[in-house]
Motif scaffolding. Structure first.
Motif, short mmCIF file in Angstrom:
data_model
loop_
_atom_site.label_atom_id
_atom_site.label_comp_id
_atom_site.label_asym_id
_atom_site.label_seq_id
_atom_site.Cartn_x
_atom_site.Cartn_y
_atom_site.Cartn_z
N TYR A 1 0.85 -1.18 0.00
CA TYR A 1 0.00 0.00 0.00
C TYR A 1 0.90 1.23 0.00
O TYR A 1 1.68 1.45 0.94
CB TYR A 1 -0.92 0.02 1.23
CG TYR A 1 -1.84 1.21 1.25
CD1 TYR A 1 -2.97 1.24 0.44
CD2 TYR A 1 -1.55 2.32 2.04
CE1 TYR A 1 -3.80 2.34 0.43
CE2 TYR A 1 -2.38 3.42 2.04
CZ TYR A 1 -3.51 3.44 1.23
OH TYR A 1 -4.32 4.53 1.21
N PRO A 2 0.81 2.08 -1.04
CA PRO A 2 1.66 3.28 -1.12
C PRO A 2 1.09 4.42 -0.28
O PRO A 2 0.15 5.09 -0.70
CB PRO A 2 1.66 3.61 -2.61
CG PRO A 2 0.35 3.07 -3.11
CD PRO A 2 0.01 1.89 -2.26
N GLN A 3 1.65 4.63 0.90
CA GLN A 3 1.25 5.75 1.76
C GLN A 3 1.75 7.05 1.15
O GLN A 3 2.94 7.21 0.88
CB GLN A 3 1.85 5.54 3.16
CG GLN A 3 1.84 6.77 4.04
CD GLN A 3 0.47 7.11 4.56
OE1 GLN A 3 -0.39 6.23 4.63
NE2 GLN A 3 0.25 8.35 4.93
N GLN A 4 0.83 8.01 0.93
CA GLN A 4 1.19 9.26 0.28
C GLN A 4 1.67 10.30 1.30
O GLN A 4 1.22 10.31 2.44
CB GLN A 4 0.00 9.81 -0.50
CG GLN A 4 -0.48 8.89 -1.61
CD GLN A 4 -1.70 9.44 -2.32
OE1 GLN A 4 -1.72 10.61 -2.69
NE2 GLN A 4 -2.70 8.60 -2.51
N GLU A 5 2.55 11.16 0.86
CA GLU A 5 3.19 12.15 1.73
C GLU A 5 2.18 13.01 2.47
O GLU A 5 2.32 13.29 3.65
CB GLU A 5 4.12 13.04 0.90
CG GLU A 5 4.85 14.12 1.68
CD GLU A 5 5.98 13.56 2.54
OE1 GLU A 5 6.32 14.25 3.53
OE2 GLU A 5 6.49 12.47 2.24
N GLU A 6 1.12 13.44 1.77
CA GLU A 6 0.19 14.41 2.36
C GLU A 6 -1.00 13.73 3.04
O GLU A 6 -1.92 14.41 3.50
CB GLU A 6 -0.32 15.37 1.27
CG GLU A 6 -1.26 14.75 0.26
CD GLU A 6 -0.58 13.95 -0.84
OE1 GLU A 6 -1.28 13.49 -1.76
OE2 GLU A 6 0.66 13.76 -0.75
N ARG A 7 -1.00 12.40 3.12
CA ARG A 7 -2.15 11.67 3.66
C ARG A 7 -1.82 11.00 4.99
O ARG A 7 -0.67 10.89 5.39
CB ARG A 7 -2.60 10.60 2.66
CG ARG A 7 -2.90 11.10 1.27
CD ARG A 7 -4.20 11.84 1.19
NE ARG A 7 -5.35 10.97 1.35
CZ ARG A 7 -6.61 11.39 1.32
NH1 ARG A 7 -6.87 12.69 1.15
NH2 ARG A 7 -7.61 10.54 1.47
N ARG A 8 -2.88 10.57 5.67
CA ARG A 8 -2.76 9.75 6.88
C ARG A 8 -3.36 8.38 6.61
O ARG A 8 -4.29 8.24 5.80
CB ARG A 8 -3.52 10.39 8.05
CG ARG A 8 -3.02 11.73 8.53
CD ARG A 8 -3.96 12.27 9.60
NE ARG A 8 -3.47 13.47 10.25
CZ ARG A 8 -3.69 14.70 9.81
NH1 ARG A 8 -4.41 14.89 8.70
NH2 ARG A 8 -3.21 15.75 10.46
N THR A 9 -2.87 7.37 7.33
CA THR A 9 -3.45 6.03 7.26
C THR A 9 -3.67 5.52 8.67
O THR A 9 -2.77 5.59 9.51
CB THR A 9 -2.52 5.05 6.50
OG1 THR A 9 -2.38 5.49 5.16
CG2 THR A 9 -3.10 3.64 6.51
N HIS A 10 -4.88 5.04 8.92
CA HIS A 10 -5.19 4.38 10.19
C HIS A 10 -5.50 2.92 9.88
O HIS A 10 -6.40 2.62 9.10
CB HIS A 10 -6.40 5.04 10.87
CG HIS A 10 -6.76 4.44 12.19
ND1 HIS A 10 -7.68 3.42 12.33
CD2 HIS A 10 -6.31 4.70 13.44
CE1 HIS A 10 -7.79 3.10 13.61
NE2 HIS A 10 -6.96 3.86 14.30
N LEU A 11 -4.71 2.01 10.46
CA LEU A 11 -4.87 0.59 10.20
C LEU A 11 -5.19 -0.11 11.53
O LEU A 11 -4.50 0.11 12.52
CB LEU A 11 -3.60 0.02 9.58
CG LEU A 11 -3.64 -1.42 9.07
CD1 LEU A 11 -2.65 -1.58 7.92
CD2 LEU A 11 -3.29 -2.41 10.18
N TYR A 12 -6.23 -0.94 11.53
CA TYR A 12 -6.69 -1.59 12.77
C TYR A 12 -6.86 -3.09 12.51
O TYR A 12 -7.51 -3.49 11.53
CB TYR A 12 -8.02 -0.98 13.20
CG TYR A 12 -8.60 -1.57 14.46
CD1 TYR A 12 -8.18 -1.15 15.72
CD2 TYR A 12 -9.59 -2.54 14.40
CE1 TYR A 12 -8.72 -1.68 16.88
CE2 TYR A 12 -10.14 -3.09 15.55
CZ TYR A 12 -9.70 -2.64 16.79
OH TYR A 12 -10.25 -3.18 17.94
N VAL A 13 -6.28 -3.90 13.39
CA VAL A 13 -6.36 -5.36 13.24
C VAL A 13 -7.62 -5.87 13.93
O VAL A 13 -7.76 -5.78 15.15
CB VAL A 13 -5.11 -6.04 13.82
CG1 VAL A 13 -5.21 -7.55 13.63
CG2 VAL A 13 -3.84 -5.52 13.13
#
Length: 239
Positions: free
Chosen positions: A178-190
């Motif tokens: 998954y390419p995380q972008q410079e200006e974005r946030r990612t929240h990942l939950y298991v």
């Protein structure tokens, strides 16, 4: 930058009729330093007891996404919508100028587990709307399934903000990128199982209930590492 928030660091709310784990400030949990992650205001993991529920109550100017992990969740609202949401269903409620709804467990013997996510809309005062879809398990297997989007992606629920939500189930030793972008946030939950995430920042191993909050450019590798069963997770991409 990756910040891992473990299951033990969440706030536990344990009532006779519902057990909840709050990832952000919510209800009786007030922590100004953990109030939101970008537009993400709430991420609650709930288990509702049989024949219990939240009676009719109001919301406004929120995007509320519900994912039913197991059991059945009954929804009713004052827009005239009624649904028994089976496991695998995703519901979107855009509260806009105001909506009243209830959520109950219709079973007399089985708990219902569901995630509920609150997001800020791109602007207040919109017309309320509701939608829900069932996503078969095979569509999520070893794949990032786009279940909700502000971009109008085909097959996904339509959000009123610049957010993308994905669900996935990874078999052991299977990988996704998954390419995380410079200006974005990612929240990942298991949601269940064990997941390894890695990028230039390092390698992190997550178990059920753990979350990762990711900022700045980081090409993520997501790998299922469960000793038994698969790893199920939700990934939220937001400004």
């Amino acid at each position: 930058m990756i910040k891992v928030v473990t299951a033990a660091e969440r706030h536990t709310s344990n009532r006779e009729w519902i057990h909840s784990e709050f990832s952000f400030s919510f209800a009786d949990y007030d922590d100004p330093s953990n109030a939101h992650f970008g537009a993400l205001l709430a991420h609650n993991d709930n288990e509702l007891k049989p024949e219990q529920g939240m009676h009719e109550h109001p919301h406004h100017d929120l995007e509320i996404i519900t994912y039913v992990v197991s059991g059945v969740l009954k929804h009713q609202d004052d827009l005239g919508n009624h649904a028994d949401l089976q496991a695998g269903s995703v519901q979107l409620m855009s509260a806009g100028t105001g909506i009243n709804h209830s959520e109950t467990n219709p079973s007399d013997h089985v708990d219902v587990r569901f995630l509920q996510i609150w997001l800020l809309p791109d602007r207040p005062g919109k017309t309320p709307k509701w939608d829900a879809r069932f996503f078969p398990a095979e569509l999520k297997l070893n794949h990032l399934l786009h279940v909700a989007s502000g971009e109008g992606t085909q097959g996904s629920l339509q959000l009123d903000n610049d957010v993308n939500i994905y669900l996935s189930v990874l078999e052991t030793n299977r990988e996704l990128r998954y390419p995380q972008q410079e200006e974005r946030r990612t929240h990942l939950y298991v949601i269940s199982g064990n997941l390894e995430i890695s990028c230039a920042d390092g390698v992190f191993q997550l178990q059920q209930g753990d979350a990762a909050r990711i900022r700045k450019s980081c090409d993520l590798t997501l790998k299922g590492i469960s000793s038994e069963g698969d790893a199920e997770f939700i990934l939220i991409d937001l400004p």
